[in-house]
Write a protein that holds these residues in place. Structure first.
Motif, PDB file in Angstrom:
ATOM      1  N   GLN A  49      15.185  19.531 -29.997  1.00 32.03           N
ATOM      2  CA  GLN A  49      14.668  20.512 -30.947  1.00 32.03           C
ATOM      3  C   GLN A  49      15.540  20.554 -32.197  1.00 32.03           C
ATOM      4  OE1 GLN A  49      15.270  24.718 -30.135  1.00 32.03           O
ATOM      5  NE2 GLN A  49      13.223  25.214 -30.884  1.00 32.03           N
ATOM      6  N   VAL A  62       9.351  23.367 -30.942  1.00 31.35           N
ATOM      7  CA  VAL A  62       9.492  24.365 -29.889  1.00 31.35           C
ATOM      8  C   VAL A  62       9.992  23.706 -28.611  1.00 31.35           C
ATOM      9  CG1 VAL A  62       8.287  26.107 -28.509  1.00 31.35           C
ATOM     10  CG2 VAL A  62       7.604  25.705 -30.894  1.00 31.35           C
ATOM     11  N   SER A  63      11.037  24.255 -28.016  1.00 33.51           N
ATOM     12  CA  SER A  63      11.540  23.761 -26.738  1.00 33.51           C
ATOM     13  C   SER A  63      10.631  24.243 -25.612  1.00 33.51           C
ATOM     14  CB  SER A  63      12.967  24.262 -26.494  1.00 33.51           C
ATOM     15  OG  SER A  63      13.875  23.644 -27.373  1.00 33.51           O
ATOM     16  N   GLY A  64      10.438  23.382 -24.600  1.00 35.18           N
ATOM     17  CA  GLY A  64       9.590  23.769 -23.487  1.00 35.18           C
ATOM     18  C   GLY A  64       9.557  22.736 -22.387  1.00 35.18           C
ATOM     19  N   LYS A  90       7.763  20.342 -28.429  1.00 35.09           N
ATOM     20  CA  LYS A  90       6.463  20.212 -29.097  1.00 35.09           C
ATOM     21  C   LYS A  90       6.690  20.298 -30.598  1.00 35.09           C
ATOM     22  CE  LYS A  90       1.898  22.411 -29.363  1.00 35.09           C
ATOM     23  NZ  LYS A  90       1.081  23.546 -28.837  1.00 35.09           N
ATOM     24  N   PRO A 172       5.994  26.605 -23.535  1.00 39.22           N
ATOM     25  CA  PRO A 172       7.236  26.970 -24.231  1.00 39.22           C
ATOM     26  C   PRO A 172       8.295  27.490 -23.274  1.00 39.22           C
ATOM     27  CG  PRO A 172       5.328  27.813 -25.414  1.00 39.22           C
ATOM     28  CD  PRO A 172       4.828  27.321 -24.089  1.00 39.22           C
ATOM     29  N   LYS A 175      12.780  32.447 -24.405  1.00 42.57           N
ATOM     30  CA  LYS A 175      13.215  32.723 -25.775  1.00 42.57           C
ATOM     31  C   LYS A 175      14.672  32.344 -25.995  1.00 42.57           C
ATOM     32  CE  LYS A 175      13.276  36.305 -29.335  1.00 42.57           C
ATOM     33  NZ  LYS A 175      12.922  37.712 -29.692  1.00 42.57           N
ATOM     34  N   GLN A 178      15.252  28.864 -27.359  1.00 40.84           N
ATOM     35  CA  GLN A 178      14.724  28.476 -28.666  1.00 40.84           C
ATOM     36  C   GLN A 178      15.800  28.583 -29.745  1.00 40.84           C
ATOM     37  OE1 GLN A 178      11.928  27.065 -28.571  1.00 40.84           O
ATOM     38  NE2 GLN A 178      11.124  27.840 -26.617  1.00 40.84           N
ATOM     39  N   VAL A 216      11.958  28.659 -34.700  1.00 42.85           N
ATOM     40  CA  VAL A 216      10.895  29.380 -33.997  1.00 42.85           C
ATOM     41  C   VAL A 216      10.965  30.865 -34.321  1.00 42.85           C
ATOM     42  CG1 VAL A 216       9.932  29.926 -31.729  1.00 42.85           C
ATOM     43  CG2 VAL A 216      10.941  27.661 -32.142  1.00 42.85           C
TER      44      VAL A 216
END
Length: 220
Positions: A49, A62-64, A90, A172, A175, A178, A216
């Motif tokens: 990211q 976005v990290s996920g 993503k 995702p 939080k 991120q 984000v």
């Protein structure tokens, strides 16, 4: 589950280290539309990211988790290595400003080592594998052609183990994951493993570099 906090002191300056010089994709057709989405897995999502947040033309990173189902898409469960998920990012981008092939080139040059199976840096497990999750048939063709091109060029001595996998959706991450690199640049794991990748992006891809990262959440 792999640790993310090796006992290393923050470096006095960021050294990008050896930069892998990879050729531009021979196959990189233009994508239609004003926005497009790419999903890459390259080990710990903090660094993946962090790099793509600095790529000009990227509007969101976005990290996920990708590769498994919604029920298992949380950090603790993915950390077991038994969900099919990989830590992934993503990336939403403007295809008129940066192509899918250019994103792939950055991924292979500065983000991930494509020759280590289920391992990146200090992290071990299938959740840290390198993988490409194409979101369109065109992306799949470009990714497969580029991996074949890099293999034929023998950019690395060892074979490429990065796989092009079927896209099953993206979920995702929590939080607190991120914008981790932006929020905690002095965190030892980030200093040792990920800041060199961001610096390598700046040095190796100056035309794709943006100094201000896209985040984000607002980071003050």
């Amino acid at each position: 589950m792999a640790t993310r906090s090796p006992a290393v002191a923050p470096a006095p300056r960021v050294d990008p280290g050896p930069i892998v010089r990879v050729p531009a994709p021979a196959v990189d057709p233009a994508e239609a539309g004003k926005t497009a989405t790419a999903v890459f897995a390259g080990g710990c999502f903090w660094g993946v990211q962090g790099v793509f947040q600095h790529v000009d033309g990227v509007t969101s990173a976005v990290s996920g988790y990708s590769g498994g189902n919604a029920q298992s898409a949380d950090y603790e469960t993915v950390g077991t290595g038994a969900t099919g998920h990989a830590e992934a990012v993503k990336i939403t981008y403007d295809p008129k400003r940066v192509s899918y092939g250019a994103l792939l080139r950055i991924f292979f040059a500065v983000v991930a080592d494509p020759t280590t199976l289920n391992r990146q840096g200090p992290d071990r497990g299938t959740q840290y594998r390198t993988a490409i999750f194409p979101t369109t048939p065109q992306q799949k063709a470009v990714a497969q052609a580029y991996i074949a091109q890099l293999g034929a060029a023998k950019v690395w001595k060892a074979p490429i183990v990065t796989r092009v996998e079927r896209y099953r959706g993206f979920y995702p991450a929590e939080k607190y994951h991120q914008d981790f690199l932006v929020r905690k640049p002095d965190y030892p794991y980030i200093v040792y493993n990920d800041l060199p990748k961001v610096e390598a992006l700046r040095v190796a891809f100056p035309t794709h570099w943006r100094k201000q990262p896209v985040t984000v959440y607002p980071v003050g």
